[in-house]
Design a protein around this motif. Sequence first.
Motif, PDB file in Angstrom:
ATOM      1  N   MET A 122       0.832  -1.211   0.000  1.00  0.00           N
ATOM      2  CA  MET A 122       0.000   0.000   0.000  1.00  0.00           C
ATOM      3  C   MET A 122       0.860   1.253   0.000  1.00  0.00           C
ATOM      4  O   MET A 122       0.654   2.163  -0.812  1.00  0.00           O
ATOM      5  CB  MET A 122      -0.937   0.004   1.214  1.00  0.00           C
ATOM      6  N   TRP A 123       1.806   1.311   0.924  1.00  0.00           N
ATOM      7  CA  TRP A 123       2.629   2.515   1.052  1.00  0.00           C
ATOM      8  C   TRP A 123       3.805   2.506   0.078  1.00  0.00           C
ATOM      9  O   TRP A 123       4.083   3.503  -0.596  1.00  0.00           O
ATOM     10  CB  TRP A 123       3.145   2.662   2.472  1.00  0.00           C
ATOM     11  N   LYS A 124       4.491   1.347  -0.008  1.00  0.00           N
ATOM     12  CA  LYS A 124       5.716   1.286  -0.795  1.00  0.00           C
ATOM     13  C   LYS A 124       5.470   1.507  -2.281  1.00  0.00           C
ATOM     14  O   LYS A 124       6.283   2.134  -2.967  1.00  0.00           O
ATOM     15  CB  LYS A 124       6.403  -0.065  -0.585  1.00  0.00           C
ATOM     16  N   GLU A 125       4.365   0.976  -2.800  1.00  0.00           N
ATOM     17  CA  GLU A 125       4.118   1.059  -4.243  1.00  0.00           C
ATOM     18  C   GLU A 125       3.065   2.091  -4.628  1.00  0.00           C
ATOM     19  O   GLU A 125       3.066   2.581  -5.763  1.00  0.00           O
ATOM     20  CB  GLU A 125       3.711  -0.316  -4.776  1.00  0.00           C
ATOM     21  N   HIS A 126       2.153   2.399  -3.685  1.00  0.00           N
ATOM     22  CA  HIS A 126       1.040   3.286  -4.047  1.00  0.00           C
ATOM     23  C   HIS A 126       0.942   4.533  -3.175  1.00  0.00           C
ATOM     24  O   HIS A 126       0.092   5.383  -3.419  1.00  0.00           O
ATOM     25  CB  HIS A 126      -0.276   2.508  -3.975  1.00  0.00           C
ATOM     26  N   GLY A 127       1.797   4.629  -2.162  1.00  0.00           N
ATOM     27  CA  GLY A 127       1.776   5.807  -1.301  1.00  0.00           C
ATOM     28  C   GLY A 127       0.507   5.954  -0.489  1.00  0.00           C
ATOM     29  O   GLY A 127       0.124   7.064  -0.097  1.00  0.00           O
ATOM     30  N   ILE A 128      -0.157   4.830  -0.209  1.00  0.00           N
ATOM     31  CA  ILE A 128      -1.412   4.857   0.549  1.00  0.00           C
ATOM     32  C   ILE A 128      -1.113   4.625   2.032  1.00  0.00           C
ATOM     33  O   ILE A 128      -0.534   3.601   2.410  1.00  0.00           O
ATOM     34  CB  ILE A 128      -2.383   3.778   0.042  1.00  0.00           C
ATOM     35  N   MET A 129      -1.488   5.586   2.866  1.00  0.00           N
ATOM     36  CA  MET A 129      -1.318   5.443   4.313  1.00  0.00           C
ATOM     37  C   MET A 129      -2.398   4.515   4.864  1.00  0.00           C
ATOM     38  O   MET A 129      -3.584   4.689   4.580  1.00  0.00           O
ATOM     39  CB  MET A 129      -1.421   6.809   4.998  1.00  0.00           C
ATOM     40  N   ALA A 130      -1.976   3.541   5.655  1.00  0.00           N
ATOM     41  CA  ALA A 130      -2.930   2.598   6.238  1.00  0.00           C
ATOM     42  C   ALA A 130      -3.865   3.305   7.212  1.00  0.00           C
ATOM     43  O   ALA A 130      -3.447   4.168   7.991  1.00  0.00           O
ATOM     44  CB  ALA A 130      -2.187   1.476   6.951  1.00  0.00           C
ATOM     45  N   THR A 131      -5.131   2.950   7.164  1.00  0.00           N
ATOM     46  CA  THR A 131      -6.150   3.489   8.073  1.00  0.00           C
ATOM     47  C   THR A 131      -6.419   2.468   9.178  1.00  0.00           C
ATOM     48  O   THR A 131      -5.968   1.310   9.092  1.00  0.00           O
ATOM     49  CB  THR A 131      -7.451   3.751   7.304  1.00  0.00           C
ATOM     50  N   PRO A 132      -7.152   2.854  10.227  1.00  0.00           N
ATOM     51  CA  PRO A 132      -7.513   1.874  11.263  1.00  0.00           C
ATOM     52  C   PRO A 132      -8.175   0.622  10.706  1.00  0.00           C
ATOM     53  O   PRO A 132      -7.982  -0.474  11.239  1.00  0.00           O
ATOM     54  CB  PRO A 132      -8.469   2.667  12.162  1.00  0.00           C
TER      55      PRO A 132
END
Length: 335
Positions: free
Chosen positions: A236-246
């Motif tokens: 999520m973060w490494k490839e898409h820059g998406i911060m994990a949500t709860p």
Amino acid sequence: SAVTYVCILRACGNIRDINKGQEIHSEISTNGMLERDLDVGSALVGMYAQFGMLEKAHEVYNDLIDQFGVRTPDICNLLLFGYAEHGFWEEALDYIEQMQFQGISLDGMTFVCALKACGNLGAVNKGLELHGHITKKGLIELDLVLGNALADMYVKCGLMREAHGVFDKLTARDVVTWTSLITGYAQIGDDETVFHLFERMRRECEPPNLMTFVGVLTACSHTGLVEEAQNYFDEMWKEHGIMATPEHYACMVDVLGRAGLLEEAANFVRKMPIEPTSVVWMALLGACRIYGYKELASYAAAQILVTEPENSAAFLLVSSLDVTITEDDEAVEMG
């Protein structure tokens, strides 16, 4: 001028300033602009609908009908959008019935709001009826937003075959299209189809979003794919820059918990870079119930009840383990 007022009213809605909006309404009424320009009245209806002030929006709408003697689809859609946006699902469907009775043409926006209401109410029959109207107008192939709304309506009603049928007919798809289907299959436990769709989505170079990964992680939980879930979580973060949500953290806790890795699940919660929410603690509590970890269950329940003292689900889960709720942090160490 009329254009100035239209822009100001839209701005009031966008910045959530109802006081300024009402002030402008008063000025418009004083200078007689409302009686002279339908666009200004329409903008006023739209502003009140955006705030969920549907009675006030209807009041202005009725004044416009008295003044201009017309019921335009655009203004009706503004009211319908207000109902749908603020969760007045039954009222939205009732209003559509009124529009049809009055002979007002239904367009793409009308159908999008109506389908949203059908999905949230589980009103399958009405949804099928609307699908028929949409098909007759040939709108599905032309309007991606409408196609997505139709597929999502079927997903929320649990009719995945119909949702997939709409998906297949769309000439274009976006992340909303893919995610709706992936989430739907994850909810019914068809994990093989979830992974198939996700890989197909990748091949077609459509970047996933937050909810896409919720669906994929849920499927990993159902199938016990711990390593794969960790890879997706890292992606999520490494490839898409998406911060994990709860919700993503809760999915990972659920994956670890269902696999019997309670110590890893507890450590995962402890090392979270954000404050765990009740949805995270509920995932941990659910795993504790499955494997009988009473002390950790007690602690997790205490954390939930700090912010949600009326959370009956937490009480039920703890009572099934016959333990006392405690806020002793040592319980986490015992995970």
